[in-house]
Design an enzyme around this catalytic site. Sequence first.
Site, mmCIF file in Angstrom:
data_model
loop_
_atom_site.group_PDB
_atom_site.id
_atom_site.type_symbol
_atom_site.label_atom_id
_atom_site.label_comp_id
_atom_site.label_asym_id
_atom_site.label_seq_id
_atom_site.Cartn_x
_atom_site.Cartn_y
_atom_site.Cartn_z
ATOM 1 N N ARG A 1 12.114 -5.115 6.383
ATOM 2 C CA ARG A 1 12.686 -4.840 5.068
ATOM 3 C C ARG A 1 14.283 -4.971 5.214
ATOM 4 O O ARG A 1 14.939 -5.147 4.325
ATOM 5 C CB ARG A 1 12.469 -3.561 4.532
ATOM 6 C CG ARG A 1 12.923 -3.387 3.073
ATOM 7 C CD ARG A 1 11.963 -2.096 2.648
ATOM 8 N NE ARG A 1 12.550 -1.206 1.624
ATOM 9 C CZ ARG A 1 13.097 -0.219 1.349
ATOM 10 N NH1 ARG A 1 13.223 0.417 2.763
ATOM 11 N NH2 ARG A 1 13.296 0.275 0.403
ATOM 12 N N HIS B 1 6.021 6.254 -2.437
ATOM 13 C CA HIS B 1 7.144 6.621 -2.971
ATOM 14 C C HIS B 1 7.105 8.025 -3.149
ATOM 15 O O HIS B 1 7.834 8.985 -2.952
ATOM 16 C CB HIS B 1 7.705 6.085 -4.156
ATOM 17 C CG HIS B 1 8.071 4.445 -3.938
ATOM 18 N ND1 HIS B 1 7.971 3.725 -5.163
ATOM 19 C CD2 HIS B 1 8.136 3.634 -2.790
ATOM 20 C CE1 HIS B 1 7.991 2.345 -4.588
ATOM 21 N NE2 HIS B 1 8.222 2.310 -3.310
ATOM 22 N N CYS C 1 0.827 -1.121 -0.082
ATOM 23 C CA CYS C 1 -0.099 -0.005 -0.040
ATOM 24 C C CYS C 1 0.975 1.506 0.005
ATOM 25 O O CYS C 1 2.164 1.273 0.052
ATOM 26 C CB CYS C 1 -0.927 0.092 1.239
ATOM 27 S SG CYS C 1 -0.051 0.365 2.669
ATOM 28 N N ALA D 1 3.099 1.743 2.908
ATOM 29 C CA ALA D 1 4.384 0.939 2.817
ATOM 30 C C ALA D 1 5.479 1.444 2.042
ATOM 31 O O ALA D 1 6.458 1.620 2.419
ATOM 32 C CB ALA D 1 3.973 -0.401 2.320
HETATM 33 FE FE1 CFM Z 1 12.993 0.100 -5.375
HETATM 34 FE FE2 CFM Z 1 12.367 -2.296 -5.500
HETATM 35 FE FE3 CFM Z 1 11.085 -0.553 -3.904
HETATM 36 FE FE4 CFM Z 1 13.534 -1.223 -3.239
HETATM 37 FE FE5 CFM Z 1 12.460 -3.159 -1.486
HETATM 38 FE FE6 CFM Z 1 11.264 -4.219 -3.855
HETATM 39 FE FE7 CFM Z 1 9.780 -2.225 -2.369
HETATM 40 MO MO1 CFM Z 1 10.654 -4.919 -1.616
HETATM 41 S S1 CFM Z 1 14.337 -1.528 -5.287
HETATM 42 S S2 CFM Z 1 12.592 0.555 -3.152
HETATM 43 S S3 CFM Z 1 14.585 -1.947 -1.698
HETATM 44 S S4 CFM Z 1 11.264 -0.525 -6.147
HETATM 45 S S5 CFM Z 1 12.644 -5.118 -2.449
HETATM 46 S S6 CFM Z 1 12.317 -4.162 -6.116
HETATM 47 S S7 CFM Z 1 9.325 -4.223 -3.615
HETATM 48 S S8 CFM Z 1 10.868 -2.753 -0.770
HETATM 49 S S9 CFM Z 1 9.236 -0.548 -3.004
HETATM 50 C C1 HCA Z 2 6.901 -3.701 1.133
HETATM 51 C C2 HCA Z 2 8.120 -3.968 1.557
HETATM 52 C C3 HCA Z 2 8.672 -5.152 0.691
HETATM 53 C C4 HCA Z 2 7.775 -6.402 1.229
HETATM 54 C C5 HCA Z 2 7.994 -7.670 0.465
HETATM 55 C C6 HCA Z 2 7.091 -8.726 -0.080
HETATM 56 C C7 HCA Z 2 10.078 -5.565 1.181
HETATM 57 O O1 HCA Z 2 6.628 -3.484 -0.231
HETATM 58 O O2 HCA Z 2 6.010 -3.093 1.881
HETATM 59 O O3 HCA Z 2 6.230 -8.479 0.091
HETATM 60 O O4 HCA Z 2 7.757 -9.615 -0.567
HETATM 61 O O5 HCA Z 2 10.866 -5.677 0.475
HETATM 62 O O6 HCA Z 2 10.388 -5.918 2.377
HETATM 63 O O7 HCA Z 2 8.694 -4.919 -0.692
#
Ligand code: CFM
Ligand code: HCA
Length: 530
Positions: A86, A184, A52, A55
Amino acid sequence: TEKDLERILEAYPAKVKRNRKKHILIKDSSQEPQEIEANTRTIPGIITNRGCAYAGCKGVVLGPLKDIVHITHGPVGCGYYSWLTRRNKAKTPPDGKNYLAYCVTTDMQEKDIVFGGEKKLAQVIDEVVEIFKPNAITISATCPVGLIGDDIQAVAKAAQEKHGIPVMGFNCEGYRGVSQSAGHHIANNGLLEWVVGKGEMTAAPAKYSINILGEYNIGGDSWEIHRILEEIGYHVIAVASGDGSYEDLKNAHVADLNLVQCHRSINYIAEMLEIKYGTPWLKVNFIGVEATCQSLRDMAQYFGDEELIKKTEEVIAKELARIEPILEQYRKICKGKTAFCFVGGSRGHHYQKLFEDLGIETVLAGYEFAHRDDYEGRQVIPHIKVDADSKNIPELHVEPDPKFFKLRISPEKAEELKKKIPLSYYAGMNVDMKDGHVIIDDMNHFETEEFIRILKPDIFASGIKDKYIPHKMGIPSKQLHNYDYSGPYAGFNGAVKFAQDVTAMFTNPAWNFIAPPWKGKPLLEGQLQK
Ligand code: CFM
Ligand code: HCA
């Protein structure tokens, strides 16, 4: 093939089929440009891996800033499930200001939902200041906060006046967008408005001063990146936001270059910093040996200094001489294997490079929540349909800063560089995929099983929720979000660690012992009632 794809989609009702078809491509370079639908609503009832807006804002972009206490205004679960799961690591500085191990929440109860939660929030801020004395405070709103209309901005303003430290309110209610991607953007806006430019620095403190944007130090990734960059002679001013701090980020406006590791989560601020301060950004990728070398060479080209170019080549040569013989051993086992690489955003692209280094081919890749530009390249941005969901998120109007705007390179030089390096540009994932391979957006549980059955990958790279699907089908799954206790995977040392972990999965006999449950007897027995 198109026929297999058609067969998978056949299982859906007509409307769902029409929808999902637009999110799946079989790469065909003769059809360039192939358009994909992305960043639109998930179909209700389909098991998605998405999260969401809260998150994306609190959990992803703001959360790693260590000298800030991040308050989750909402019921306890939202705070609890974003409590360092995370694995964004941070070192505690001498002043002790690292609050990442704490989970601070207003723990809203029914009473607060009925009568409002503003007073409780103000009280929590008072307590936080008294106990921790942090450099700043963020408040992240969860769904009920927006639904009942608590004015977190007013509470933040009053608290900031009362305590004399920055208190920043983020309206990142979970429902504000179709995924964490909305969060983001909301976080980027706040960091630009309230943090960057507030520091005392007026000029870059050293030669080759840079910021690293979109690197979150998962499993220690950014420590390895720092090690390499510092050896070459770069000076890192701030990181957004892995092992980063409010104190550092305040001075990000004086850097001479912004690196963008994760384009999806941080491209907004990279673009706004260029308009406001004149700092160009460079798309880098420190996941993979080849990719790391390429990024280092691109950086050296940007500065264009002979001494820096020479030093870059020296460090690359030294690192390769050290790690190549080790990787070669692992390649013997990995070579020829195939992978699925489906992660939230940028990693769905970045990790293909690391697999490639080991001789593993990615036959299916995609993102949970990225936008069309992360697939097709930034040139599509002007053509992306702005729908009601994206209109929900404020677009900041940014202008050159009267005090700090400074062109780092001439427009002519920038144009010349853009022909050679990804300066203020990202080409996306699709160009790197091979013909016949699958590109998929917001892949769901059903499609995951179906594609595994057809393509039979040797390894499945994905997330915490979906890793059990391949496990139950007897396929190892490398979790690429928080790395499941492992990492770092970035840079040169990270590549070695990754090779070790992946090879251990291939050689582990356990996977051959697993027969998926449906191969034995039926899971349910009974008769349908007439
Ligand atoms: Fe960038 Fe990602 Fe993300 Fe990320 Fe992550 Fe991710 Fe995420 Mo999980 S590089 S910031 S550190 S888009 S692993 S592939 S889904 S938390 S929002
Ligand atoms: C997030 C964090 C997450 C969750 C990972 C997953 C992470 O999106 O809130 O659902 O497999 O990297 O910890 O992406």
